[in-house]
Design a protein around this motif. Structure first.
Motif, PDB file in Angstrom:
ATOM      1  N   THR A  56      26.642  40.774   0.373  1.00 43.58           N
ATOM      2  CA  THR A  56      27.169  40.288   2.349  1.00 43.58           C
ATOM      3  C   THR A  56      26.211  40.515   2.640  1.00 43.58           C
ATOM      4  N   VAL A  57      25.961  40.027   3.982  1.00 42.49           N
ATOM      5  CA  VAL A  57      24.983  40.610   4.789  1.00 42.49           C
ATOM      6  C   VAL A  57      25.182  40.129   5.962  1.00 42.49           C
ATOM      7  N   SER A  67      26.115  36.116   1.445  1.00 40.45           N
ATOM      8  CA  SER A  67      24.594  36.629   1.267  1.00 40.45           C
ATOM      9  C   SER A  67      23.721  35.435   0.326  1.00 40.45           C
ATOM     10  N   ILE A 117      17.334  33.911   2.528  1.00 41.98           N
ATOM     11  CA  ILE A 117      16.932  35.296   2.053  1.00 41.98           C
ATOM     12  C   ILE A 117      16.041  34.575   1.366  1.00 41.98           C
ATOM     13  N   ILE A 218      22.869  45.337   3.783  1.00 43.40           N
ATOM     14  CA  ILE A 218      22.783  44.256   3.126  1.00 43.40           C
ATOM     15  C   ILE A 218      23.660  44.846   1.472  1.00 43.40           C
TER      16      ILE A 218
END
Length: 232
Positions: A56-57, A67, A117, A218
Motif C-alpha cells: 500500500t501507499v 501500490s 511507481i 509505503i
C-alpha cells in the motif's frame, strides 16, 4: 559501482532466525532484467535477485491505497574481495487513484487517474540490521488530461524510500530458494508534481503536495527469488 551487501544477502544471513519453508505457493520469478555483471567478476560469486512486492501507499491528501505490483531486479556478488552490486530494473503496474484527477469523480474516462511507481536513478540495498538501504522513487501520474511527462518526484528531486524490515525473512522455499519479508517507510517526504503542464497546480492540490515527512507511508510484502550467474 559502490561496494555493498544487498538486502537479500543480509536476509540469508538471518536464515537461522527465520521460519522453516512453508506450504505457500511459490511464484514464478522472471529473471529477464538481470543485469550484466563486471567482466572481472567470477560468475560463481554472483547472483541475480528478483524482489516481487505488493503493498500500500499513502501520501499527502491521498488515503492508503494499493501500490500496484512491483518487480525490482539487481545483481550482487564479490569484486576484488568486496561485495558489489549492479542495478537491473524496476517495473511496476499502474494503480487507480479513487476519485480521479479532481477527487470524487472517476467514472468519466477523462478524469480517471492512475499512479505508477518508477525508479529515480539510485538504489542502495545495503542492510544494517532491519534498515534495508535506500531507493529513489518517483510516481508517474497517468490521466488522459495530463502529458506523459507528469510525475511526482524526479531523478533530481526523488522520493527517498528508506525501508525498514518489520517481519521476516521467512523461508518460503528451499528449492528454489525464496524468501519473504515485509518492509515499510513512514519517514519520507513527497515533493511537488512536475512536467504536468498547466495542470501542475491541480495535481499538487489533488495530492496535497508537497507532503512533509511523517504524513506518508509505503508498506510492501516482498518475495525474493535468487539465481546464480553460474547457472545463466
Amino acid at each position: 559501482m559502490r561496494t555493498l551487501r544487498g538486502a537479500a544477502l543480509a536476509a540469508l544471513a538471518m536464515i537461522g532466525l527465520a521460519t522453516t519453508a512453508s506450504a505457500d505457493p511459490v511464484p514464478t520469478f522472471d529473471f529477464a532484467d538481470c543485469p550484466t555483471i563486471p567482466e572481472a567478476a567470477d560468475p560463481a560469486q554472483w547472483r541475480c535477485e528478483v524482489l516481487m512486492s505488493n503493498g500500500t501507499v499513502k501520501f499527502g491528501a491521498i488515503a492508503e491505497q494499493p501500490s500496484g505490483a512491483m518487480r525490482l531486479t539487481f545483481a550482487e556478488g564479490q569484486l576484488d574481495g568486496q561485495y558489489a552490486q549492479v542495478f537491473g530494473a524496476l517495473r511496476a503496474e499502474p494503480t487507480r487513484v479513487p476519485g480521479g484527477l479532481v477527487g470524487g469523480e472517476d467514472r468519466n474516462p477523462l478524469l480517471r487517474m492512475d499512479i505508477q511507481i518508477e525508479y529515480a536513478g539510485y538504489a542502495d540495498f545495503l542492510s544494517v540490521g532491519d534498515q534495508m538501504g535506500e531507493q529513489h522513487l518517483k510516481l508517474r501520474v497517468i490521466s488522459p488530461l495530463l502529458p506523459n511527462t507528469c510525475t511526482i518526484g524526479s531523478d533530481e528531486d526523488p522520493i527517498r524510500f528508506k525501508p525498514v524490515r518489520t517481519s521476516g525473512p521467512d523461508v518460503i522455499s528451499t528449492n528454489p530458494r525464496v524468501l519473504r519479508f515485509t518492509i515499510e517507510d513512514k519517514t519520507f517526504a513527497v515533493p511537488r508534481a512536475q512536467g504536468c503542464g498547466v495542470l501542475n497546480r491541480l495535481v499538487d492540490k489533488r495530492f496535497g503536495l508537497p507532503a512533509p515527512a511523517g504524513t506518508n507511508a509505503i508498506t510492501f510484502t516482498t518475495l525474493v527469488g535468487l539465481k546464480s550467474y553460474q547457472q545463466s
